[in-house]
Design a protein around this motif. Structure first.
Motif, PDB file in Angstrom:
ATOM      1  N   ARG A 134      13.762  13.354 -20.631  1.00 55.85           N
ATOM      2  CA  ARG A 134      12.555  12.543 -20.640  1.00 55.85           C
ATOM      3  C   ARG A 134      12.746  11.337 -19.729  1.00 55.85           C
ATOM      4  NH1 ARG A 134      13.465  14.198 -25.937  1.00 55.85           N
ATOM      5  NH2 ARG A 134      11.739  15.368 -26.894  1.00 55.85           N
ATOM      6  N   ALA A 135      11.662  10.912 -19.117  1.00 55.47           N
ATOM      7  CA  ALA A 135      11.675   9.696 -18.311  1.00 55.47           C
ATOM      8  C   ALA A 135      10.855   8.633 -19.030  1.00 55.47           C
ATOM      9  CB  ALA A 135      11.104   9.973 -16.925  1.00 55.47           C
ATOM     10  N   PHE A 136      11.388   7.424 -19.071  1.00 59.99           N
ATOM     11  CA  PHE A 136      10.707   6.306 -19.706  1.00 59.99           C
ATOM     12  C   PHE A 136      10.640   5.125 -18.749  1.00 59.99           C
ATOM     13  CE2 PHE A 136      12.841   8.509 -23.289  1.00 59.99           C
ATOM     14  CZ  PHE A 136      11.724   8.846 -24.031  1.00 59.99           C
ATOM     15  N   HIS A 137       9.593   4.336 -18.912  1.00 60.61           N
ATOM     16  CA  HIS A 137       9.563   3.046 -18.236  1.00 60.61           C
ATOM     17  C   HIS A 137      10.612   2.161 -18.910  1.00 60.61           C
ATOM     18  CE1 HIS A 137       6.083   3.818 -15.691  1.00 60.61           C
ATOM     19  NE2 HIS A 137       5.604   4.528 -16.702  1.00 60.61           N
ATOM     20  N   ASN A 138      11.531   1.678 -18.102  1.00 64.34           N
ATOM     21  CA  ASN A 138      12.706   0.981 -18.619  1.00 64.34           C
ATOM     22  C   ASN A 138      12.384  -0.491 -18.878  1.00 64.34           C
ATOM     23  OD1 ASN A 138      15.328   0.443 -19.369  1.00 64.34           O
ATOM     24  ND2 ASN A 138      16.166   0.501 -17.291  1.00 64.34           N
ATOM     25  N   ALA A 139      11.443  -0.705 -19.807  1.00 65.48           N
ATOM     26  CA  ALA A 139      11.011  -2.050 -20.174  1.00 65.48           C
ATOM     27  C   ALA A 139      10.732  -2.064 -21.672  1.00 65.48           C
ATOM     28  CB  ALA A 139       9.755  -2.461 -19.403  1.00 65.48           C
ATOM     29  N   GLN A 151      23.028  10.670 -22.791  1.00 60.48           N
ATOM     30  CA  GLN A 151      23.341  10.304 -21.416  1.00 60.48           C
ATOM     31  C   GLN A 151      22.056   9.921 -20.693  1.00 60.48           C
ATOM     32  OE1 GLN A 151      25.747  13.817 -20.116  1.00 60.48           O
ATOM     33  NE2 GLN A 151      27.253  12.256 -19.544  1.00 60.48           N
ATOM     34  N   TYR A 152      22.156   8.914 -19.835  1.00 65.12           N
ATOM     35  CA  TYR A 152      20.984   8.457 -19.087  1.00 65.12           C
ATOM     36  C   TYR A 152      21.413   7.976 -17.706  1.00 65.12           C
ATOM     37  CZ  TYR A 152      22.501   3.632 -20.041  1.00 65.12           C
ATOM     38  OH  TYR A 152      23.211   2.475 -20.101  1.00 65.12           O
ATOM     39  N   PHE A 153      20.454   7.939 -16.797  1.00 69.16           N
ATOM     40  CA  PHE A 153      20.636   7.184 -15.564  1.00 69.16           C
ATOM     41  C   PHE A 153      19.346   6.426 -15.280  1.00 69.16           C
ATOM     42  CE2 PHE A 153      19.617  11.515 -13.761  1.00 69.16           C
ATOM     43  CZ  PHE A 153      18.369  11.213 -13.209  1.00 69.16           C
ATOM     44  N   THR A 154      19.443   5.409 -14.444  1.00 72.42           N
ATOM     45  CA  THR A 154      18.301   4.558 -14.146  1.00 72.42           C
ATOM     46  C   THR A 154      18.039   4.537 -12.645  1.00 72.42           C
ATOM     47  OG1 THR A 154      19.674   2.564 -13.972  1.00 72.42           O
ATOM     48  CG2 THR A 154      18.770   3.099 -16.145  1.00 72.42           C
ATOM     49  N   LEU A 155      16.816   4.225 -12.287  1.00 72.52           N
ATOM     50  CA  LEU A 155      16.436   4.042 -10.892  1.00 72.52           C
ATOM     51  C   LEU A 155      15.211   3.146 -10.845  1.00 72.52           C
ATOM     52  CD1 LEU A 155      14.495   7.118  -9.506  1.00 72.52           C
ATOM     53  CD2 LEU A 155      15.263   7.029 -11.880  1.00 72.52           C
ATOM     54  N   GLN A 156      14.945   2.614  -9.657  1.00 76.82           N
ATOM     55  CA  GLN A 156      13.791   1.745  -9.446  1.00 76.82           C
ATOM     56  C   GLN A 156      12.852   2.425  -8.468  1.00 76.82           C
ATOM     57  OE1 GLN A 156      13.551  -1.366 -10.967  1.00 76.82           O
ATOM     58  NE2 GLN A 156      11.558  -1.873 -10.087  1.00 76.82           N
ATOM     59  N   ILE A 157      11.660   2.798  -8.931  1.00 76.93           N
ATOM     60  CA  ILE A 157      10.655   3.426  -8.075  1.00 76.93           C
ATOM     61  C   ILE A 157       9.599   2.380  -7.755  1.00 76.93           C
ATOM     62  CG2 ILE A 157       8.952   5.274  -7.863  1.00 76.93           C
ATOM     63  CD1 ILE A 157      10.563   6.895  -9.870  1.00 76.93           C
ATOM     64  N   GLY A 158       9.753   1.713  -6.632  1.00 76.42           N
ATOM     65  CA  GLY A 158       8.838   0.635  -6.281  1.00 76.42           C
ATOM     66  C   GLY A 158       8.880  -0.463  -7.312  1.00 76.42           C
ATOM     67  N   ASP A 159       7.754  -0.703  -7.985  1.00 75.03           N
ATOM     68  CA  ASP A 159       7.680  -1.754  -8.999  1.00 75.03           C
ATOM     69  C   ASP A 159       8.191  -1.308 -10.363  1.00 75.03           C
ATOM     70  OD1 ASP A 159       6.444  -3.388  -7.119  1.00 75.03           O
ATOM     71  OD2 ASP A 159       4.416  -2.847  -7.771  1.00 75.03           O
ATOM     72  N   GLU A 195       0.829  -1.213   0.000  1.00 74.72           N
ATOM     73  CA  GLU A 195       0.000   0.000   0.000  1.00 74.72           C
ATOM     74  C   GLU A 195       0.862   1.262   0.000  1.00 74.72           C
ATOM     75  OE1 GLU A 195      -3.257   0.407  -0.507  1.00 74.72           O
ATOM     76  OE2 GLU A 195      -3.189  -1.745  -0.925  1.00 74.72           O
ATOM     77  N   ASP A 196       2.007   1.233   0.698  1.00 76.03           N
ATOM     78  CA  ASP A 196       2.941   2.367   0.638  1.00 76.03           C
ATOM     79  C   ASP A 196       3.342   2.641  -0.813  1.00 76.03           C
ATOM     80  OD1 ASP A 196       2.877   2.615   3.369  1.00 76.03           O
ATOM     81  OD2 ASP A 196       4.954   2.007   3.706  1.00 76.03           O
ATOM     82  N   LEU A 197       3.669   1.577  -1.524  1.00 75.63           N
ATOM     83  CA  LEU A 197       4.046   1.743  -2.933  1.00 75.63           C
ATOM     84  C   LEU A 197       2.862   2.279  -3.735  1.00 75.63           C
ATOM     85  CD1 LEU A 197       6.172  -1.435  -3.820  1.00 75.63           C
ATOM     86  CD2 LEU A 197       6.950   0.776  -2.977  1.00 75.63           C
ATOM     87  N   ALA A 198       1.707   1.646  -3.568  1.00 73.21           N
ATOM     88  CA  ALA A 198       0.546   1.994  -4.399  1.00 73.21           C
ATOM     89  C   ALA A 198       0.055   3.416  -4.146  1.00 73.21           C
ATOM     90  CB  ALA A 198      -0.590   0.998  -4.150  1.00 73.21           C
ATOM     91  N   GLN A 199       0.064   3.851  -2.890  1.00 71.59           N
ATOM     92  CA  GLN A 199      -0.549   5.133  -2.539  1.00 71.59           C
ATOM     93  C   GLN A 199       0.427   6.298  -2.510  1.00 71.59           C
ATOM     94  OE1 GLN A 199      -3.696   5.062  -2.619  1.00 71.59           O
ATOM     95  NE2 GLN A 199      -3.900   2.832  -2.491  1.00 71.59           N
TER      96      GLN A 199
END
Length: 403
Positions: free
Chosen positions: A79-84, A57-65, A33-37
């Motif tokens: 720009r930010a993209f979903h890294n998938a 140039q880019y960098f990556t991070l993991q925001i919850g899921d 719920e912390d992640l979802a909300q």
């Protein structure tokens, strides 16, 4: 019982001016719920614009899921993209930091332009429409070199935050900075414990000898003393007359706060001797000792700005009992290591402080997840900070879960 009702039940157990029930730190369903909300709906600090100066140039991070890549385009835009990958989901950018002319998925070599458009997908047949399979964007916003990302479908309004922080940060010249040093540690504790620990210095005297060479907690700034202390008011007046906003500003929700504090007598920087770590100043105020501008923005960052350097801290949850803390020491872009600053002199205080805090958080995680744990009261004179954080967390979660 649903995760939402379960979490609401734990929130309702909290007593005023007490710590949180242990389940809010360790229960896997509460973490979801912390992640979802919060983490999947709020603006999250990602990094700095000067880390991505050149196209590609880019960098990556993991925001919850959500794995995220932030990229500088050929048009200069961030720009930010979903890294998938839009093919079978492989991460396209695998390094923490990198540079590429095109973004190429390592699995099947699908190739994306820096603006996310799919350029090449082999063996997909003549009816395949590349325009339908570009990288999915995430919301991206910038304020005074700070890049924030939001993975929600609809992002909260960023402008109130931008309007509040810009006058405070702008005089520190972060757009002319670089990262002199970066360090990441994994703290085996819930992300809320990491922030609670940061928001008080009740523990400092017994835990942070290096930091206390320069840092002094001020009761008026902490919201404990009534009114402004004359010395603090004079310090604020002096800084504000030189163009450095200093008096406390806080969001109505309590989510972010900015204020400037004086350092210990004869100290001008976070160093073992209190002397500047960098010979090139960041600000142009002409005030020799500007103390430290402190700013936090829940849930992902706290920051310190001094005359000679600045520090940004990024918090990212890795699980119910794991948190990634990344610290960056920022100096003027023209400052040279070994000439204008010594890395050890620059980083020693906060490297020690972060490790000391890690041990405190990890010990607390063990205690609050014990079945025997019962939350105790916060100190009225030393723990208004963590109490304010807990209030924000509980208010935010109740509001979102009751919708």
């Amino acid at each position: 019982m649903s995760n939402q009702n379960k979490t609401l039940g734990f929130l309702q157990q909290r007593e005023a001016r007490h710590g949180l029930p242990g389940e809010l730190y360790g229960d896997p369903d509460v973490y979801r719920e912390d992640l979802a909300q919060i983490w999947h709906k709020e603006w999250i600090f990602a990094g700095h614009t000067f880390e991505l100066e050149k196209p590609g140039q880019y960098f990556t991070l993991q925001i919850g899921d959500y794995p995220i890549a932030v990229v500088r385009g050929t048009d200069g835009e961030l720009r930010a993209f979903h890294n998938a990958c839009r093919h079978r989901g492989s991460k396209v950018c695998n390094e923490d930091h990198g540079k590429a002319a095109k973004l190429v998925c390592p699995y099947h070599k699908w190739t994306f332009d820096l603006d996310g458009k799919l350029l090449f997908a082999g063996n997909m047949g003549g009816n395949f429409d590349k325009q339908q399979y570009g990288l999915k964007p995430a919301h991206c916003a910038v304020v005074e070199s700070y890049i924030f990302v939001c993975v929600a479908e609809m992002a909260p309004d960023f402008e109130p935050f931008r309007k509040a922080v810009t006058p405070f940060i702008a005089p520190h010249g972060l757009n002319n900075c670089k990262v002199a040093y970066e360090a990441s540690i994994v703290e085996k504790g819930n992300w809320k414990l990491v922030f609670e620990n940061n928001r008080e210095c009740y523990h400092c005297e017994g835990s942070h000898p290096e930091l206390l060479n320069s840092y002094v907690e001020n009761l008026s700034v902490a919201g404990i003393a009534s009114g402004e202390e004359p010395e603090l008011a004079a310090f604020w007046d002096r800084c504000e007359a030189a163009g450095l906003p200093s008096r406390l500003v806080m969001a109505e929700s309590g989510q972010f706060r900015l204020t400037r504090i004086p350092l210990a007598p004869n100290a001008t920087s976070y160093t073992m001797d209190g002397k500047p770590a960098v010979s090139r100043r960041l600000d142009r105020s002409g005030v020799e000792n500007i103390g430290a501008l402190l700013y936090f923005n829940y849930p992902s960052t706290w920051n310190h700005f001094l005359g000679d350097h600045a520090l940004s801290f990024r918090v990212l949850p890795m699980g119910p009992g794991e948190t990634l803390l990344t610290t960056k020491w920022l100096v003027h872009k023209d400052a040279e290591a070994g000439v204008d600053y010594d890395i050890d002199h620059l980083t020693r205080v906060w490297k020690a402080t972060n490790d000391q805090d890690r041990r405190l958080v990890e010990g607390t995680q063990c205690g609050v997840t014990s079945p025997a744990y019962v939350p105790g009261p916060y100190s009225d004179t030393a723990e208004n900070g963590p109490c304010q954080f807990d209030d924000w967390y509980c208010d935010t979660m109740r509001r979102k879960l009751n919708v």
